[in-house]
Design a protein around this motif. Structure first.
Motif, mmCIF file in Angstrom:
data_model
loop_
_atom_site.group_PDB
_atom_site.id
_atom_site.type_symbol
_atom_site.label_atom_id
_atom_site.label_comp_id
_atom_site.label_asym_id
_atom_site.label_seq_id
_atom_site.Cartn_x
_atom_site.Cartn_y
_atom_site.Cartn_z
ATOM 1 N N VAL A 1 0.776 -1.212 -0.041
ATOM 2 C CA VAL A 1 -0.100 -0.075 -0.022
ATOM 3 C C VAL A 1 1.008 1.243 -0.003
ATOM 4 O O VAL A 1 0.627 2.156 -0.727
ATOM 5 C CB VAL A 1 -1.117 -0.059 1.297
ATOM 6 N N LEU A 2 1.802 1.400 0.900
ATOM 7 C CA LEU A 2 2.889 2.405 0.974
ATOM 8 C C LEU A 2 3.504 2.657 -0.462
ATOM 9 O O LEU A 2 3.679 3.715 -0.936
ATOM 10 C CB LEU A 2 3.954 2.235 1.929
ATOM 11 N N ARG A 3 3.807 1.215 -1.161
ATOM 12 C CA ARG A 3 4.527 1.742 -2.413
ATOM 13 C C ARG A 3 3.399 2.246 -3.696
ATOM 14 O O ARG A 3 4.100 2.590 -4.569
ATOM 15 C CB ARG A 3 5.161 0.288 -2.798
ATOM 16 N N GLY A 4 2.262 2.028 -3.336
ATOM 17 C CA GLY A 4 1.325 2.532 -4.424
ATOM 18 C C GLY A 4 0.626 1.289 -5.010
ATOM 19 O O GLY A 4 -0.076 1.551 -6.148
ATOM 20 N N ASP A 5 1.283 0.048 -4.865
ATOM 21 C CA ASP A 5 0.815 -0.918 -5.697
ATOM 22 C C ASP A 5 -0.630 -1.416 -5.320
ATOM 23 O O ASP A 5 -1.508 -1.883 -6.055
ATOM 24 C CB ASP A 5 1.645 -2.384 -5.295
ATOM 25 N N MET A 6 -1.051 -1.225 -4.061
ATOM 26 C CA MET A 6 -2.348 -1.731 -3.498
ATOM 27 C C MET A 6 -2.962 -0.582 -2.637
ATOM 28 O O MET A 6 -2.395 0.379 -2.587
ATOM 29 C CB MET A 6 -2.391 -3.008 -2.653
ATOM 30 N N SER A 7 -4.299 -0.992 -2.188
ATOM 31 C CA SER A 7 -4.963 0.178 -1.364
ATOM 32 C C SER A 7 -5.278 -0.873 -0.244
ATOM 33 O O SER A 7 -5.440 -1.975 -0.188
ATOM 34 C CB SER A 7 -6.292 0.707 -2.190
ATOM 35 N N LEU A 8 -5.973 -0.069 0.916
ATOM 36 C CA LEU A 8 -6.344 -0.778 1.953
ATOM 37 C C LEU A 8 -7.533 -1.595 1.598
ATOM 38 O O LEU A 8 -7.838 -2.651 1.991
ATOM 39 C CB LEU A 8 -6.666 0.204 3.202
ATOM 40 N N VAL A 9 -8.603 -0.958 0.817
ATOM 41 C CA VAL A 9 -9.919 -1.566 0.589
ATOM 42 C C VAL A 9 -9.766 -1.506 -1.274
ATOM 43 O O VAL A 9 -9.478 -0.524 -1.678
ATOM 44 C CB VAL A 9 -11.127 -0.836 0.884
ATOM 45 N N GLY A 10 -10.275 -2.610 -1.708
ATOM 46 C CA GLY A 10 -10.009 -2.588 -2.899
ATOM 47 C C GLY A 10 -10.575 -3.992 -3.760
ATOM 48 O O GLY A 10 -10.857 -4.931 -2.806
ATOM 49 N N PRO A 11 -10.754 -4.268 -4.940
ATOM 50 C CA PRO A 11 -10.773 -5.608 -5.331
ATOM 51 C C PRO A 11 -9.795 -6.495 -5.074
ATOM 52 O O PRO A 11 -8.700 -6.195 -4.668
ATOM 53 C CB PRO A 11 -10.609 -5.337 -6.793
ATOM 54 N N ARG A 12 -10.085 -7.752 -4.939
ATOM 55 C CA ARG A 12 -9.044 -8.687 -4.614
ATOM 56 C C ARG A 12 -7.922 -8.828 -5.618
ATOM 57 O O ARG A 12 -8.060 -8.824 -6.925
ATOM 58 C CB ARG A 12 -9.742 -10.159 -4.355
ATOM 59 N N PRO A 13 -6.522 -8.908 -4.899
ATOM 60 C CA PRO A 13 -5.634 -8.976 -5.935
ATOM 61 C C PRO A 13 -5.530 -10.470 -6.863
ATOM 62 O O PRO A 13 -5.629 -11.454 -6.039
ATOM 63 C CB PRO A 13 -4.406 -8.571 -5.039
ATOM 64 N N VAL A 14 -5.275 -10.214 -8.104
ATOM 65 C CA VAL A 14 -5.389 -11.635 -8.818
ATOM 66 C C VAL A 14 -4.395 -11.547 -9.879
ATOM 67 O O VAL A 14 -3.664 -10.716 -9.968
ATOM 68 C CB VAL A 14 -7.006 -11.471 -9.661
ATOM 69 N N THR A 15 -4.219 -12.919 -10.230
ATOM 70 C CA THR A 15 -3.275 -13.278 -10.996
ATOM 71 C C THR A 15 -3.573 -13.025 -12.801
ATOM 72 O O THR A 15 -4.829 -12.741 -12.835
ATOM 73 C CB THR A 15 -2.879 -14.842 -10.985
#
Length: 243
Positions: free
Chosen positions: A157-171
């Motif tokens: 999240v700090l890197r900006g790859d993800m958010s606290l809340v959002g869609p499930r990360p998928v392959t």
């Protein structure tokens, strides 16, 4: 064309460029309503600022726990962290971090299980998970049950790859199964938690998770994010639906 419409069109071209670079079929830009679920720059900025402030506080508070969990995971071998490629915002791949919860040779074990166990192969096809997964270590099983294996994603999240809340990360392979909802997934940063995580998690089939991800993006609000975070805390403490 308004500024927002131009931003939407640029975003769609960025998504298609990344999809094609990853071997994914392009989205039909002319055939999709990109306005619904597309967030303004202000909304994106508010969500990002919220993530940074909250995650920074959490990391400071949980630093001792990170150290303890790292030592526990190390008792079953190394590496301590598992970095698996996921598809992020605008189709850009990133390394999604977790505490390693499986045996070091998990990939080879999965191939053997799917080849020799038809029931497990069908379960994997439907949910992309195995309820009784022999690859999971004893420490890993506890980490998964408590969702502590996902704590390193705070760094994402700090890197900006993800958010606290959002869609499930998928392959990459899972994105192919999103169909027409793929564009909604790629509009947002994937989240550590989300509607899927607070609605049954592993007890929900793959298609239902896809529908939830699309609904979340189309109906985003900061208030909903805060509600999901509180619901996540309840689910984690109750240990509902995780395996």
């Amino acid at each position: 064309m308004t500024g927002r419409q131009a931003d939407q069109l640029t975003m769609m071209h960025d998504i298609n460029a990344n999809q094609q670079a990853r071997g994914l079929p392009p989205t039909d830009i002319e055939g999709i309503n990109v306005r619904k679920g597309t967030h303004t720059r202000f909304q994106v900025g508010v969500k990002r600022a919220f993530d940074i402030v909250v995650v920074s506080c959490i990391l400071l508070f949980l630093a001792p726990l990170f150290g303890i969990l790292s030592l526990l995971v190390a008792t079953s071998g190394r590496p301590i962290f598992f970095a698996h490629e996921r598809i992020g915002r605008h189709g850009k791949p990133f390394k999604c971090l977790k505490f390693r919860s499986m045996a070091v040779d998990a990939k080879e074990r999965l191939e053997e299980i799917l080849r020799t166990d038809p029931a497990a192969a069908e379960e994997w096809r439907l949910t992309r998970k195995l309820k009784n997964d022999p690859r999971v270590t004893k420490i890993g099983a506890w980490l998964r049950k408590t969702s502590l294996d996902e704590l390193p994603q705070l760094v994402n999240v700090l890197r900006g790859d993800m958010s606290l809340v959002g869609p499930r990360p998928v392959t990459h392979d899972e994105v192919l199964q999103y169909g027409e909802h793929r564009v909604y997934y790629m509009q947002n940063r994937p989240g550590i938690t989300g509607l899927w995580q607070v609605s049954g998690r592993s007890d929900i089939d793959f298609q239902r998770r896809v529908d939830m991800d699309a609904f979340y993006v189309q109906n985003w609000s900061l208030t909903r994010d805060i509600m999901i975070l509180f619901m996540t805390a309840r689910v984690v403490f109750a240990r509902e639906g995780a395996y």
